[in-house]
Structures are given as structure tokens and as C-alpha cells.
Write a protein that holds these residues in place. Structure first.
Motif, mmCIF file in Angstrom:
data_model
loop_
_atom_site.group_PDB
_atom_site.id
_atom_site.type_symbol
_atom_site.label_atom_id
_atom_site.label_comp_id
_atom_site.label_asym_id
_atom_site.label_seq_id
_atom_site.Cartn_x
_atom_site.Cartn_y
_atom_site.Cartn_z
ATOM 1 N N ALA A 198 0.835 -1.204 0.000
ATOM 2 C CA ALA A 198 0.000 0.000 0.000
ATOM 3 C C ALA A 198 0.871 1.256 0.000
ATOM 4 N N SER A 199 1.975 1.201 0.737
ATOM 5 C CA SER A 199 2.900 2.332 0.785
ATOM 6 C C SER A 199 3.512 2.590 -0.588
ATOM 7 N N ASN A 200 3.954 1.524 -1.249
ATOM 8 C CA ASN A 200 4.552 1.665 -2.579
ATOM 9 C C ASN A 200 3.522 2.120 -3.611
ATOM 10 N N HIS A 201 2.335 1.572 -3.522
ATOM 11 C CA HIS A 201 1.291 1.893 -4.505
ATOM 12 C C HIS A 201 0.870 3.365 -4.391
ATOM 13 N N ARG A 202 0.778 3.871 -3.175
ATOM 14 C CA ARG A 202 0.351 5.250 -2.960
ATOM 15 C C ARG A 202 1.514 6.243 -2.997
ATOM 16 N N ASN A 203 2.742 5.710 -3.034
ATOM 17 C CA ASN A 203 3.941 6.545 -2.984
ATOM 18 C C ASN A 203 3.937 7.413 -1.725
ATOM 19 N N GLN A 204 3.601 6.765 -0.615
ATOM 20 C CA GLN A 204 3.577 7.431 0.673
ATOM 21 C C GLN A 204 4.507 6.697 1.642
ATOM 22 N N LYS A 205 4.931 7.419 2.667
ATOM 23 C CA LYS A 205 5.741 6.784 3.690
ATOM 24 C C LYS A 205 4.915 5.738 4.434
ATOM 25 N N LEU A 206 5.597 4.719 4.907
ATOM 26 C CA LEU A 206 4.936 3.638 5.624
ATOM 27 C C LEU A 206 4.161 4.182 6.827
ATOM 28 N N ARG A 207 4.764 5.129 7.536
ATOM 29 C CA ARG A 207 4.112 5.692 8.715
ATOM 30 C C ARG A 207 2.821 6.409 8.342
ATOM 31 N N ASP A 208 2.827 7.143 7.220
ATOM 32 C CA ASP A 208 1.639 7.897 6.815
ATOM 33 C C ASP A 208 0.488 6.966 6.452
ATOM 34 N N VAL A 209 0.817 5.868 5.753
ATOM 35 C CA VAL A 209 -0.218 4.885 5.415
ATOM 36 C C VAL A 209 -0.773 4.259 6.692
ATOM 37 N N ALA A 210 0.122 3.937 7.619
ATOM 38 C CA ALA A 210 -0.308 3.344 8.886
ATOM 39 C C ALA A 210 -1.223 4.295 9.647
ATOM 40 N N LEU A 211 -0.884 5.584 9.668
ATOM 41 C CA LEU A 211 -1.709 6.570 10.365
ATOM 42 C C LEU A 211 -3.095 6.680 9.741
ATOM 43 N N GLU A 212 -3.171 6.578 8.410
ATOM 44 C CA GLU A 212 -4.471 6.625 7.737
ATOM 45 C C GLU A 212 -5.333 5.440 8.143
ATOM 46 N N ILE A 213 -4.698 4.263 8.218
ATOM 47 C CA ILE A 213 -5.442 3.052 8.594
ATOM 48 C C ILE A 213 -5.956 3.173 10.023
ATOM 49 N N VAL A 214 -5.096 3.629 10.913
ATOM 50 C CA VAL A 214 -5.489 3.742 12.319
ATOM 51 C C VAL A 214 -6.550 4.822 12.506
ATOM 52 N N SER A 215 -6.360 5.977 11.850
ATOM 53 C CA SER A 215 -7.311 7.081 12.018
ATOM 54 C C SER A 215 -8.682 6.740 11.467
ATOM 55 N N ALA A 216 -8.732 5.828 10.482
ATOM 56 C CA ALA A 216 -10.019 5.397 9.941
ATOM 57 C C ALA A 216 -10.818 4.621 10.990
ATOM 58 N N HIS A 217 -10.105 4.032 11.952
ATOM 59 C CA HIS A 217 -10.768 3.260 13.006
ATOM 60 C C HIS A 217 -10.842 4.017 14.326
ATOM 61 N N ASP A 218 -9.936 4.997 14.485
ATOM 62 C CA ASP A 218 -9.906 5.774 15.719
ATOM 63 C C ASP A 218 -9.446 7.184 15.379
ATOM 64 N N PRO A 219 -10.316 8.164 15.511
ATOM 65 C CA PRO A 219 -9.930 9.539 15.146
ATOM 66 C C PRO A 219 -8.785 10.094 15.987
ATOM 67 N N ASP A 220 -8.562 9.512 17.151
ATOM 68 C CA ASP A 220 -7.447 9.953 17.984
ATOM 69 C C ASP A 220 -6.193 9.231 17.544
ATOM 70 N N LEU A 221 -5.307 9.950 16.845
ATOM 71 C CA LEU A 221 -4.099 9.329 16.315
ATOM 72 C C LEU A 221 -3.213 8.841 17.442
ATOM 73 N N PRO A 222 -2.486 7.750 17.204
ATOM 74 C CA PRO A 222 -1.646 7.192 18.258
ATOM 75 C C PRO A 222 -0.409 8.027 18.508
#
Length: 250
Positions: free
Chosen positions: A216-240
Motif C-alpha cells: 500500500a505504501s509503494n502503490h500510494r507513494n507514501q511513507k509507511l508511517r503515513d499509510v499506517a496513520l491513515e489506517i489507524v485514524s479510519a478506526h480511531d480519530p485519535d491518532l496514536p
């Protein structure tokens, strides 16, 4: 000549600088206070403005200045890649010019200040560890503003300030390192949470979840952390975030 009075004076000044460093809120506040104090102390010697130059990887910056005019004159030296401030920092030797307007040692810089800039300049090195170099710069509006005793006084002020500046820069570096570490921990927290979400949704192993996240990171050309934050924020608006809170003692 080194006398007991001189030693006591230097010891007292060093102690005052260290106390100022502890009292100030951050490196910038301390350096601002340092240049202001240096300008006040050296004013009877013909000094109008003071600044502190730091050079690293052949790039000069003004850490602090007692007046914006000193910063502007520093910047002209950085742009020309020459001048007494840079020379003092680079060579480790004090430099003095009684008439910058006609000084041929730094002709490019002289051309920029001629007829409207400072006439006199003293610069003394501030010894630092590592590759960074620094100097305390003193500008005088009038020509031949400084005599030899004035230069000795400048060297003394720079020497007294060096220990406190070294401590301040080390604290700043450690603070930056701490910030980088906390950012890395926050990033790791987000990635681990995202992997857990992927494993729960896809019913896959941790290794397979990692592969999905990397793809997903490679496909979106985004950093791994940014993709992870999007996944987490989709389930919890309070970012970790990673925090180390001490529980209240009862």
C-alpha cells in the motif's frame, strides 16, 4: 599577565553565564542574552553591536545578535563567503579591521558595506568541539574604534562564553535527538497498530500484514508511517502517540 584577580573575574563570569543558561528558556534566549551582555560590556571599548556566528559544513548562520544591523552585516559575509567573522571562526584566531570600507582582505564584503556599513570589526573565535566553528563578532560604527586592549577584552569575553555556548549547543543537539527518537517511537506505534488492524480484518499473519502495508505504501507513494496513520485514524480519530506518563503517587 595572569593574576588572582583575573582568575577570580573569569571564574565569576563563567559562573554567571552558566546560571544564565540554566535560567533561560532555551538556547535562543540564552544566546540573545549573551550577545546583549557582551555588547553592554564592550560598549566602553567602542563596540556598538555584537553577534555570534556559527559555521557548519561551510555554511554560516547568525545564532544571535544584539541588534538586527549586526545580523544583516553577518549575512553579507555569508553571502560573499568571506569576512572577519568567518575568518575568525575558520582559523581559530582573532581578527580585527579598523576600516572595513577599504580593507582589501575581504574586498567583496567591503564593497557591500562601503559608505553605509560599519567601519570597524573585531571577531574572536569561540572554541567548540566537533566540526562546528563559532565566533563572537563586535561591530563599531566609527573608524579605528578598537585598540589592542579592546581586542584582549574581546578574546576574554569569547573565552568566557565558549564553555556556556558548548553546553547550550549540546543541550540543543540532545533535545533534537530526543525529538527524533520520540517521532520514531510514534511512527513505530502507528505501524504496529495498523498491522494489528490488518491482521484482524484480513485474518492473516503479522508477516502477511507487513507485506500488505508495504504494498500500500509503494502503490500510494507514501511513507509507511503515513499509510499506517491513515489506517489507524479510519478506526480511531485519535491518532496514536507514544507517551511515558508517570502515574500519580498515592
Amino acid at each position: 599577565m595572569v593574576t588572582t584577580e583575573n582568575i577570580e573575574t573569569q571564574t565569576g563570569t563563567a559562573r554567571q553565564l552558566q546560571e544564565a543558561l540554566l535560567a533561560c528558556e532555551g538556547l535562543q534566549a540564552f544566546l540573545d542574552q549573551l550577545t546583549a551582555a557582551a555588547a553592554e560590556r564592550l560598549a566602553p571599548r567602542g563596540v556598538d553591536y555584537c553577534s555570534v556566528t556559527l559555521e557548519r559544513r561551510r555554511r554560516g548562520i547568525t545564532l544571535a545578535a544584539s541588534d538586527c544591523e549586526a545580523s544583516r552585516w553577518d549575512e553579507l559575509q555569508y553571502a560573499a563567503d568571506e569576512g572577519p567573522c568567518l575568518e575568525a571562526a575558520r582559523t581559530g584566531s582573532a581578527v580585527c579591521s579598523g576600516d572595513l570600507w577599504s580593507d582589501q582582505r575581504w574586498s567583496s564584503f567591503a564593497a557591500h558595506v562601503r559608505d553605509h556599513g560599519p567601519r570597524s570589526l573585531m571577531a574572536a573565535p569561540i572554541p567548540l568541539q566537533g566540526e562546528a566553528k563559532a565566533a563572537l563578532n563586535c561591530y563599531g560604527i566609527r573608524r579605528d574604534a578598537f585598540a589592542e586592549p579592546d581586542r584582549e577584552e574581546l578574546r576574554a569575553v569569547a573565552s568566557e562564553a565558549s564553555g556556556a555556548v558548548r553546553i547550550a549547543l549540546r543541550l540543543a543537539a540532545e533535545s533534537e535527538l530526543s525529538s527524533d527518537l520520540m517521532a520514531a517511537l510514534d511512527s513505530r506505534t502507528a505501524i504496529n497498530l495498523a498491522l494489528g488492524i490488518i491482521m484482524g480484518q484480513s485474518r492473516c499473519t503479522q508477516r502477511e500484514a507487513k507485506e500488505i502495508l508495504v504494498q500500500a505504501s509503494n502503490h500510494r507513494n507514501q511513507k509507511l508511517r503515513d499509510v499506517a496513520l491513515e489506517i489507524v485514524s479510519a478506526h480511531d480519530p485519535d491518532l496514536p502517540t507514544t507517551g511515558f506518563e508517570c502515574p500519580e503517587l498515592s
